[in-house]
Design a protein around this motif. Structure first.
Motif, short mmCIF file in Angstrom:
data_model
loop_
_atom_site.label_atom_id
_atom_site.label_comp_id
_atom_site.label_asym_id
_atom_site.label_seq_id
_atom_site.Cartn_x
_atom_site.Cartn_y
_atom_site.Cartn_z
N THR A 173 0.88 -0.81 -0.28
CA THR A 173 0.35 -0.09 0.04
C THR A 173 0.28 0.88 -0.13
O THR A 173 2.11 1.40 1.00
N PRO A 174 0.48 2.29 -1.13
CA PRO A 174 0.01 1.79 -1.78
C PRO A 174 0.23 1.25 -3.24
O PRO A 174 1.33 0.90 -3.59
N LEU A 175 -0.77 0.99 -4.16
CA LEU A 175 0.09 -0.18 -5.36
C LEU A 175 0.16 1.40 -6.55
O LEU A 175 -1.48 1.65 -6.77
N ALA A 176 0.36 1.83 -6.99
CA ALA A 176 1.25 2.65 -8.37
C ALA A 176 0.11 2.09 -9.51
O ALA A 176 -0.37 3.11 -9.96
N SER A 177 0.22 1.22 -9.70
CA SER A 177 -0.47 0.15 -10.81
C SER A 177 -0.78 -1.29 -11.19
O SER A 177 -0.03 -1.51 -10.18
N VAL A 178 -1.72 -1.73 -11.55
CA VAL A 178 -1.71 -2.78 -11.72
C VAL A 178 -2.47 -3.26 -13.54
O VAL A 178 -3.07 -2.32 -14.09
N VAL A 179 -1.98 -4.63 -13.92
CA VAL A 179 -2.23 -5.06 -14.74
C VAL A 179 -3.73 -5.74 -14.86
O VAL A 179 -3.51 -7.11 -14.13
N VAL A 180 -4.36 -5.83 -15.67
CA VAL A 180 -5.38 -6.97 -15.80
C VAL A 180 -5.32 -7.27 -16.86
O VAL A 180 -5.43 -7.05 -17.63
N VAL A 181 -4.82 -8.63 -17.15
CA VAL A 181 -5.31 -9.41 -18.77
C VAL A 181 -6.69 -10.49 -18.97
O VAL A 181 -7.36 -10.69 -18.32
N VAL A 182 -7.14 -9.07 -19.63
CA VAL A 182 -8.34 -9.65 -20.36
C VAL A 182 -8.09 -10.17 -21.60
O VAL A 182 -8.06 -10.11 -22.04
N CYS A 183 -8.06 -11.60 -20.77
CA CYS A 183 -7.78 -12.78 -20.90
C CYS A 183 -8.62 -13.21 -22.01
O CYS A 183 -8.28 -13.72 -23.76
N GLY A 184 -9.87 -12.89 -22.68
CA GLY A 184 -10.89 -13.38 -24.00
C GLY A 184 -12.32 -13.35 -24.08
O GLY A 184 -12.48 -13.01 -22.93
#
Length: 331
Positions: free
Chosen positions: A301-312
């Motif tokens: 904490t804190p998180l600067a950025s997060v990547v989510v894999v939008v898989c399909g």
């Protein structure tokens, strides 16, 4: 934009977009970047690994082009292999379980594949495919448990490294058989990001990875009961468990209603329709699980950025979404 690989061979996947999602960022309490694998040829990240695996096969065997026999639960691996086979000009048979539904079968046939429906789960279809390999002498393309498939998936992480100014503080992805997880972990090691935590999402009823982590050994679910059929491997690849020892992998299990609800919310927010398997990863962000992991001290904490894999999103349409909501009592 086409991806580039060594040896002068053009891969079948594209460099997928990375876009910030303001609605997801608001829900998660941090900047969320979407890796849009749903816009890949054949509709999912699977084309990275499956395409790479197919390109590694010899073109002709004794003057006869080989038959490829991939197997798939929800159709994504099969669609990727059928797309690759069409590009390579080789025949292909795809074995899918009955739970895959009509959409994958129709799309596979449109790509020129021969489709055989067998059993109720991926494991059943896989057993049938192994029979065909022995009796017909065809080449089997495993959808997730193959080092060449994992190698193909590493390209996703290299693209993140090339596109982002700084590494993300976490990567959120869905886990079915574990192929994407294996590829992402290998990719993180390649680019020196092995300290980036991975949040691995599954739906209840298809949570074989979570069960394996809890038991510290591979666990076979008695059956797949989740509507997220693309996550429907009763047993994950052994490599998936090894990955949890090499990187910080945090397992999160969401309910089917949460995954389908995330699919609908994502459609409203980003105007893209994805399948429940992808909804599992999105649900981690929409339901406050990211913040809970921070409160528990499992994420910084804190998180600067997060990547989510939008898989399909290749195996869903509006009719199916409405049917899923009805089935789960959401209407």
């Amino acid at each position: 934009m086409a991806a580039q690989v060594g040896g002068g061979q053009k891969p079948f996947h594209i460099v997928s977009p990375i876009l910030e999602s303001l609605p997801l960022s608001k829900a998660a309490g941090t900047k969320v970047l979407m890796k849009l694998e749903n816009v890949q040829p054949a509709g999912s990240f699977k084309i990275r690994g499956i395409g790479h695996r197919c390109q590694e096969e010899p073109g002709d065997v004794g003057g006869v082009k080989p038959c490829l026999t991939p197997v798939s639960t929800g159709g994504n691996a099969g669609l990727a292999a059928a797309y690759a086979a069409k590009k390579l000009g080789v025949p292909i048979t795809v074995v899918i379980p009955s739970t895959s539904g009509p959409i994958p079968k129709l799309k596979l046939e449109e790509l020129g594949a021969k489709v055989e429906v067998y059993g109720k789960a991926w494991d059943d279809a896989n057993s049938r495919a192994q029979e065909l390999v022995k009796t017909e002498g065809w080449i089997n393309i495993h959808p997730f448990d193959d080092p060449l498939v994992w190698q193909g998936h590493t390209s996703l992480v290299r693209e993140l490294k090339d596109s982002l100014e700084t590494k993300p503080d976490a990567i959120v992805l869905a886990v079915g058989g574990g192929g994407l997880l294996a590829g992402v972990v290998a990719g993180l090691h390649q680019v020196g990001w092995q300290d980036v935590p991975i949040i691995a999402a599954e739906t209840q009823g298809a949570h074989s990875f979570h069960e394996a982590l809890e038991a510290s050994q591979l666990i076979t679910l008695p059956e797949i009961t989740s509507v997220a059929t693309c996550l429907g491997a009763k047993t994950v690849a052994a490599r998936a468990l090894e990955c949890a020892k090499e990187c910080q992998v945090i397992s999160q299990v969401v309910e089917d209603r949460e995954a389908v609800g995330a699919v609908e919310q994502f459609l409203d927010d980003e105007r893209m329709l994805v399948e429940p398997a992808c909804g599992a990863a999105l649900a981690v962000l929409y339901t406050g699980r990211l913040q809970r992991l921070q409160r528990e001290g499992r994420l910084q904490t804190p998180l600067a950025s997060v990547v989510v894999v939008v898989c399909g999103g290749s195996n869903i349409d509006m009719h199916q979404l409405r049917a899923l909501k009805s089935q789960l009592g959401m209407e």
